[in-house]
Design a protein around this motif. Structure first.
Motif, PDB file in Angstrom:
ATOM      1  N   ILE A 103      78.363 -27.741  79.377  1.00  0.00           N
ATOM      2  CA  ILE A 103      77.888 -28.431  77.967  1.00  0.00           C
ATOM      3  C   ILE A 103      78.653 -27.675  76.795  1.00  0.00           C
ATOM      4  N   TRP A 104      79.466 -28.159  75.986  1.00  0.00           N
ATOM      5  CA  TRP A 104      80.355 -27.412  75.070  1.00  0.00           C
ATOM      6  C   TRP A 104      79.865 -27.732  73.596  1.00  0.00           C
ATOM      7  N   HIS A 105      79.443 -26.632  73.129  1.00  0.00           N
ATOM      8  CA  HIS A 105      78.696 -26.698  71.924  1.00  0.00           C
ATOM      9  C   HIS A 105      80.128 -25.924  70.630  1.00  0.00           C
ATOM     10  N   GLN A 106      80.016 -26.392  69.594  1.00  0.00           N
ATOM     11  CA  GLN A 106      81.022 -25.821  68.686  1.00  0.00           C
ATOM     12  C   GLN A 106      80.004 -25.180  67.489  1.00  0.00           C
ATOM     13  N   GLY A 107      80.571 -23.824  67.236  1.00  0.00           N
ATOM     14  CA  GLY A 107      79.912 -23.013  66.142  1.00  0.00           C
ATOM     15  C   GLY A 107      80.399 -21.810  66.137  1.00  0.00           C
ATOM     16  N   ASN A 108      80.187 -21.166  64.749  1.00  0.00           N
ATOM     17  CA  ASN A 108      80.568 -19.983  64.444  1.00  0.00           C
ATOM     18  C   ASN A 108      79.425 -18.944  64.503  1.00  0.00           C
ATOM     19  N   LEU A 109      79.448 -17.808  65.221  1.00  0.00           N
ATOM     20  CA  LEU A 109      78.193 -16.854  65.224  1.00  0.00           C
ATOM     21  C   LEU A 109      78.201 -16.129  64.031  1.00  0.00           C
ATOM     22  N   LEU A 110      79.041 -16.334  63.019  1.00  0.00           N
ATOM     23  CA  LEU A 110      78.956 -15.537  61.913  1.00  0.00           C
ATOM     24  C   LEU A 110      78.206 -16.501  60.969  1.00  0.00           C
ATOM     25  N   SER A 111      78.068 -18.050  60.982  1.00  0.00           N
ATOM     26  CA  SER A 111      77.307 -18.864  60.489  1.00  0.00           C
ATOM     27  C   SER A 111      76.180 -19.451  61.067  1.00  0.00           C
ATOM     28  N   PRO A 112      75.066 -18.684  61.023  1.00  0.00           N
ATOM     29  CA  PRO A 112      73.928 -19.162  62.065  1.00  0.00           C
ATOM     30  C   PRO A 112      73.390 -20.610  61.991  1.00  0.00           C
ATOM     31  N   ASP A 113      73.439 -20.978  60.972  1.00  0.00           N
ATOM     32  CA  ASP A 113      73.001 -22.612  61.010  1.00  0.00           C
ATOM     33  C   ASP A 113      73.815 -23.433  61.670  1.00  0.00           C
ATOM     34  N   SER A 114      75.040 -23.043  62.190  1.00  0.00           N
ATOM     35  CA  SER A 114      76.022 -23.832  62.881  1.00  0.00           C
ATOM     36  C   SER A 114      75.734 -23.790  64.464  1.00  0.00           C
ATOM     37  N   TRP A 115      74.727 -22.882  65.141  1.00  0.00           N
ATOM     38  CA  TRP A 115      74.673 -22.493  66.286  1.00  0.00           C
ATOM     39  C   TRP A 115      73.436 -22.320  66.924  1.00  0.00           C
ATOM     40  N   LYS A 116      72.563 -22.074  66.176  1.00  0.00           N
ATOM     41  CA  LYS A 116      71.152 -21.966  66.726  1.00  0.00           C
ATOM     42  C   LYS A 116      70.521 -22.679  67.776  1.00  0.00           C
ATOM     43  N   ALA A 152      69.290 -13.549  67.919  1.00  0.00           N
ATOM     44  CA  ALA A 152      68.928 -14.657  68.019  1.00  0.00           C
ATOM     45  C   ALA A 152      68.423 -15.054  69.774  1.00  0.00           C
ATOM     46  N   ALA A 153      68.931 -14.537  70.507  1.00  0.00           N
ATOM     47  CA  ALA A 153      68.709 -14.741  72.036  1.00  0.00           C
ATOM     48  C   ALA A 153      67.126 -14.181  72.220  1.00  0.00           C
TER      49      ALA A 153
END
Length: 285
Positions: A103-116, A152-153
Protein backbone atom coordinates in the motif's frame (compact mmCIF):
# COMPACT_ATOMS: atom_id res chain seq x y z
CA UNK A 1 -47.69 -59.05 53.43
CA UNK A 2 -49.82 -57.94 50.52
CA UNK A 3 -48.81 -54.36 51.22
CA UNK A 4 -45.09 -55.22 51.00
CA UNK A 5 -45.57 -57.13 47.73
CA UNK A 6 -47.49 -54.22 46.29
CA UNK A 7 -44.66 -51.83 47.11
CA UNK A 8 -42.08 -54.12 45.52
CA UNK A 9 -44.09 -54.41 42.32
CA UNK A 10 -44.57 -50.64 42.20
CA UNK A 11 -40.82 -50.02 42.78
CA UNK A 12 -39.85 -52.48 40.07
CA UNK A 13 -42.21 -50.81 37.63
CA UNK A 14 -40.74 -47.39 38.42
CA UNK A 15 -37.16 -48.62 37.88
CA UNK A 16 -38.18 -50.14 34.58
CA UNK A 17 -39.60 -46.82 33.41
CA UNK A 18 -36.43 -45.01 34.62
CA UNK A 19 -34.05 -47.25 32.62
CA UNK A 20 -36.29 -46.99 29.59
CA UNK A 21 -36.21 -43.20 29.73
CA UNK A 22 -32.43 -43.09 30.30
CA UNK A 23 -31.80 -45.42 27.40
CA UNK A 24 -34.08 -43.49 25.08
CA UNK A 25 -32.32 -40.21 25.93
CA UNK A 26 -28.99 -41.70 24.84
CA UNK A 27 -30.45 -42.41 21.43
CA UNK A 28 -30.71 -46.23 21.80
CA UNK A 29 -32.91 -48.76 23.57
CA UNK A 30 -31.36 -51.50 25.64
CA UNK A 31 -32.80 -54.96 25.21
CA UNK A 32 -32.31 -58.19 27.11
CA UNK A 33 -33.34 -60.17 24.08
CA UNK A 34 -30.15 -61.55 22.47
CA UNK A 35 -31.89 -61.90 19.12
CA UNK A 36 -32.31 -58.12 18.81
CA UNK A 37 -29.55 -55.81 17.66
CA UNK A 38 -29.19 -52.48 19.40
CA UNK A 39 -29.78 -49.47 17.25
CA UNK A 40 -26.68 -47.34 16.59
CA UNK A 41 -26.11 -44.12 18.48
CA UNK A 42 -27.61 -41.09 16.83
CA UNK A 43 -24.99 -38.34 16.63
CA UNK A 44 -26.19 -34.91 15.73
CA UNK A 45 -23.86 -32.65 13.76
CA UNK A 46 -22.47 -29.83 15.87
CA UNK A 47 -23.29 -26.30 14.84
CA UNK A 48 -20.37 -24.61 13.05
CA UNK A 49 -19.19 -21.27 14.37
CA UNK A 50 -17.39 -18.77 12.18
CA UNK A 51 -14.18 -17.82 13.98
CA UNK A 52 -12.43 -14.77 12.52
CA UNK A 53 -8.78 -15.28 11.52
CA UNK A 54 -6.11 -13.78 13.76
CA UNK A 55 -5.37 -10.12 12.97
CA UNK A 56 -2.56 -9.54 10.50
CA UNK A 57 0.30 -7.34 11.63
CA UNK A 58 0.61 -4.20 9.55
CA UNK A 59 4.08 -2.82 8.91
CA UNK A 60 4.68 0.74 7.74
CA UNK A 61 8.00 1.34 6.01
CA UNK A 62 9.07 4.96 5.85
CA UNK A 63 11.00 5.45 2.63
CA UNK A 64 9.84 2.10 1.31
CA UNK A 65 10.53 2.98 -2.32
CA UNK A 66 14.27 3.52 -1.75
CA UNK A 67 17.20 1.13 -1.97
CA UNK A 68 16.97 -0.26 1.57
CA UNK A 69 13.24 0.35 1.98
CA UNK A 70 12.26 -1.68 -1.08
CA UNK A 71 14.21 -4.68 0.20
CA UNK A 72 12.50 -4.34 3.58
CA UNK A 73 9.07 -4.24 1.94
CA UNK A 74 9.79 -7.41 -0.03
CA UNK A 75 11.21 -9.18 3.05
CA UNK A 76 8.13 -8.27 5.09
CA UNK A 77 5.76 -9.52 2.39
CA UNK A 78 7.58 -12.84 2.35
CA UNK A 79 6.82 -13.10 6.08
CA UNK A 80 3.10 -12.70 5.40
CA UNK A 81 2.82 -9.17 6.77
CA UNK A 82 0.52 -6.45 5.53
CA UNK A 83 2.92 -3.81 4.23
CA UNK A 84 2.50 -0.10 3.58
CA UNK A 85 5.04 2.51 2.54
CA UNK A 86 5.19 6.25 3.05
CA UNK A 87 7.49 8.47 1.02
CA UNK A 88 7.52 11.83 -0.71
CA UNK A 89 7.18 10.29 -4.17
CA UNK A 90 4.61 7.64 -3.29
CA UNK A 91 4.61 4.44 -5.31
CA UNK A 92 7.89 2.79 -6.16
CA UNK A 93 9.16 2.92 -9.73
CA UNK A 94 10.00 -0.79 -9.48
CA UNK A 95 7.98 -3.05 -11.74
CA UNK A 96 8.55 -6.20 -9.68
CA UNK A 97 5.39 -8.18 -8.90
CA UNK A 98 5.77 -7.84 -5.11
CA UNK A 99 5.36 -4.05 -5.41
CA UNK A 100 1.70 -4.56 -6.30
CA UNK A 101 1.09 -5.98 -2.81
CA UNK A 102 2.33 -2.84 -0.99
CA UNK A 103 0.00 0.00 0.00
CA UNK A 104 1.79 3.12 -1.23
CA UNK A 105 1.23 6.43 0.59
CA UNK A 106 2.57 9.78 -0.54
CA UNK A 107 3.51 12.35 2.11
CA UNK A 108 6.26 14.49 3.58
CA UNK A 109 7.28 13.80 7.19
CA UNK A 110 8.05 17.50 7.57
CA UNK A 111 4.37 18.28 6.82
CA UNK A 112 2.34 16.27 9.37
CA UNK A 113 -1.04 16.93 7.75
CA UNK A 114 0.06 15.02 4.64
CA UNK A 115 0.79 11.63 6.21
CA UNK A 116 -0.76 10.99 9.64
CA UNK A 117 -3.49 8.78 8.15
CA UNK A 118 -0.78 6.37 7.00
CA UNK A 119 -0.19 5.38 10.64
CA UNK A 120 -3.75 4.12 11.20
CA UNK A 121 -3.88 0.44 12.17
CA UNK A 122 -0.09 0.11 12.06
CA UNK A 123 1.54 -2.29 14.54
CA UNK A 124 5.19 -1.60 13.67
CA UNK A 125 7.24 1.00 11.81
CA UNK A 126 10.63 0.79 10.11
CA UNK A 127 12.20 4.08 9.07
CA UNK A 128 14.76 4.24 6.28
CA UNK A 129 14.42 8.01 5.90
CA UNK A 130 17.69 9.86 5.39
CA UNK A 131 19.53 12.05 2.95
CA UNK A 132 22.52 14.26 2.16
CA UNK A 133 22.92 17.94 1.38
CA UNK A 134 23.66 21.04 3.44
CA UNK A 135 24.00 20.59 7.19
CA UNK A 136 20.61 22.18 7.87
CA UNK A 137 18.93 20.01 5.22
CA UNK A 138 20.58 16.84 6.51
CA UNK A 139 19.48 17.58 10.05
CA UNK A 140 15.88 18.07 8.92
CA UNK A 141 15.75 14.86 6.86
CA UNK A 142 17.71 12.60 9.20
CA UNK A 143 16.59 14.20 12.44
CA UNK A 144 13.38 16.26 12.38
CA UNK A 145 11.53 14.07 9.88
CA UNK A 146 12.24 10.91 11.86
CA UNK A 147 11.44 12.59 15.17
CA UNK A 148 8.02 13.59 13.77
CA UNK A 149 7.41 9.97 12.74
CA UNK A 150 8.49 8.58 16.12
CA UNK A 151 6.15 10.91 17.99
CA UNK A 152 3.25 10.13 15.68
CA UNK A 153 3.83 6.39 16.08
CA UNK A 154 3.86 6.72 19.86
CA UNK A 155 0.58 8.69 19.78
CA UNK A 156 -1.04 6.03 17.57
CA UNK A 157 -0.01 3.21 19.92
CA UNK A 158 2.42 1.53 17.52
CA UNK A 159 4.04 -1.46 19.25
CA UNK A 160 7.57 -1.40 17.80
CA UNK A 161 9.72 1.09 15.93
CA UNK A 162 12.94 0.27 14.06
CA UNK A 163 15.23 3.03 12.83
CA UNK A 164 17.92 2.47 10.19
CA UNK A 165 20.67 4.79 11.41
CA UNK A 166 24.38 4.78 10.53
CA UNK A 167 27.65 3.61 12.03
CA UNK A 168 30.17 6.12 13.31
CA UNK A 169 32.96 6.83 10.85
CA UNK A 170 35.19 9.07 12.93
CA UNK A 171 36.23 12.00 10.77
CA UNK A 172 33.16 11.61 8.58
CA UNK A 173 31.02 12.56 11.57
CA UNK A 174 32.54 16.05 11.43
CA UNK A 175 32.50 16.37 7.65
CA UNK A 176 28.81 15.36 7.59
CA UNK A 177 27.87 17.00 10.87
CA UNK A 178 24.24 17.70 9.98
CA UNK A 179 23.80 14.10 8.86
CA UNK A 180 25.11 12.55 12.07
CA UNK A 181 23.60 15.17 14.38
CA UNK A 182 20.22 14.44 12.85
CA UNK A 183 20.70 10.67 13.16
CA UNK A 184 21.69 10.89 16.81
CA UNK A 185 18.80 13.25 17.63
CA UNK A 186 16.37 10.74 16.11
CA UNK A 187 18.00 7.90 18.05
CA UNK A 188 17.58 9.81 21.32
CA UNK A 189 13.91 10.44 20.59
CA UNK A 190 13.32 6.79 19.73
CA UNK A 191 14.91 5.50 22.93
CA UNK A 192 12.76 8.00 24.86
CA UNK A 193 9.42 7.17 23.22
CA UNK A 194 10.07 3.43 22.73
CA UNK A 195 12.46 2.45 25.56
CA UNK A 196 11.45 -1.23 25.50
CA UNK A 197 10.44 -1.76 21.88
CA UNK A 198 12.66 0.63 19.93
CA UNK A 199 15.54 -0.79 17.88
CA UNK A 200 18.31 1.19 16.19
CA UNK A 201 20.35 -0.48 13.45
CA UNK A 202 23.72 1.09 12.71
CA UNK A 203 25.05 -0.43 9.50
CA UNK A 204 28.09 0.95 7.72
CA UNK A 205 28.27 0.80 3.93
CA UNK A 206 25.22 -1.11 2.62
CA UNK A 207 25.82 -2.91 -0.65
CA UNK A 208 23.61 -4.69 -3.14
CA UNK A 209 22.29 -4.10 -6.63
CA UNK A 210 21.18 -0.48 -6.61
CA UNK A 211 19.04 0.94 -9.39
CA UNK A 212 19.72 4.44 -10.70
CA UNK A 213 17.11 5.16 -13.32
CA UNK A 214 17.28 2.32 -15.82
CA UNK A 215 20.80 1.36 -14.74
CA UNK A 216 21.75 -1.29 -12.17
CA UNK A 217 24.86 -0.77 -10.08
CA UNK A 218 26.24 -4.11 -8.77
CA UNK A 219 27.76 -2.75 -5.57
CA UNK A 220 28.13 -6.31 -4.28
CA UNK A 221 31.18 -6.75 -6.51
CA UNK A 222 33.06 -4.52 -4.07
CA UNK A 223 31.00 -4.90 -0.91
CA UNK A 224 30.91 -8.68 -0.63
CA UNK A 225 34.70 -9.27 -0.63
CA UNK A 226 35.20 -6.35 1.76
CA UNK A 227 32.64 -7.77 4.13
CA UNK A 228 34.42 -11.12 4.26
CA UNK A 229 37.83 -9.52 4.81
CA UNK A 230 36.83 -6.89 7.39
CA UNK A 231 34.73 -9.29 9.45
CA UNK A 232 37.97 -11.11 10.23
CA UNK A 233 39.73 -7.84 11.01
CA UNK A 234 37.41 -6.79 13.82
CA UNK A 235 40.27 -5.87 16.22
CA UNK A 236 41.35 -3.17 13.75
CA UNK A 237 38.02 -1.46 14.34
CA UNK A 238 39.20 -0.57 17.83
CA UNK A 239 42.21 1.44 16.61
CA UNK A 240 42.04 5.12 17.54
CA UNK A 241 41.23 7.64 14.78
CA UNK A 242 41.32 5.15 11.89
CA UNK A 243 39.51 2.19 13.45
CA UNK A 244 36.11 3.12 12.02
CA UNK A 245 37.53 2.78 8.50
CA UNK A 246 37.67 -0.98 9.07
CA UNK A 247 33.91 -1.28 9.71
CA UNK A 248 32.74 -4.07 7.40
CA UNK A 249 30.04 -3.36 4.81
CA UNK A 250 26.79 -5.31 5.01
CA UNK A 251 24.46 -6.74 2.39
CA UNK A 252 21.13 -4.92 1.98
CA UNK A 253 19.27 -8.23 2.32
CA UNK A 254 20.89 -8.74 5.74
CA UNK A 255 19.75 -5.30 6.88
CA UNK A 256 16.23 -5.98 5.61
CA UNK A 257 16.07 -9.37 7.31
CA UNK A 258 17.16 -8.01 10.70
CA UNK A 259 14.94 -4.93 10.43
CA UNK A 260 11.81 -7.01 9.79
CA UNK A 261 12.69 -9.39 12.59
CA UNK A 262 13.28 -6.50 14.99
CA UNK A 263 9.90 -5.02 14.03
CA UNK A 264 7.94 -8.22 14.54
CA UNK A 265 9.74 -10.35 17.13
CA UNK A 266 8.49 -9.37 20.63
CA UNK A 267 11.64 -10.75 22.28
CA UNK A 268 14.10 -8.96 19.99
CA UNK A 269 16.31 -6.85 22.30
CA UNK A 270 15.71 -3.09 22.18
CA UNK A 271 18.52 -0.57 21.82
CA UNK A 272 21.40 -0.07 19.40
CA UNK A 273 22.58 -2.90 17.13
CA UNK A 274 25.94 -2.24 15.45
CA UNK A 275 27.13 -3.73 12.18
CA UNK A 276 28.50 -6.85 13.89
CA UNK A 277 25.17 -7.41 15.58
CA UNK A 278 23.39 -7.02 12.24
CA UNK A 279 25.68 -9.62 10.69
CA UNK A 280 25.12 -11.98 13.63
CA UNK A 281 21.33 -11.69 13.65
CA UNK A 282 21.13 -12.03 9.85
CA UNK A 283 22.80 -15.44 10.08
CA UNK A 284 20.27 -16.74 12.61
CA UNK A 285 17.14 -18.53 11.49
Amino acid sequence: MSTVMSRLIHSRSSLSRFYTMAASRNGRFMSTDSSKVDEPFKVEEAETVDVPPPPTEKLLVLGGNGFVGSHICREALEHGLSVASLSRSGRSSLHDSWANNVIWHQGNLLSPDSWKEAFSGVTAVISCVGGFGSNSYMYKINGTANINAIRAAAEKGVKRFVYISAADFGLANYVLQGYYDGKRAAETELLTKFPYTGVILRPGFIYGTRRVGSMKLPLGVIGSPLEMILQRAKPLNQLPLVGSLFTPPVNVTSVAKVAVRAATDPVFPPGIIDVYGILRYSQQR
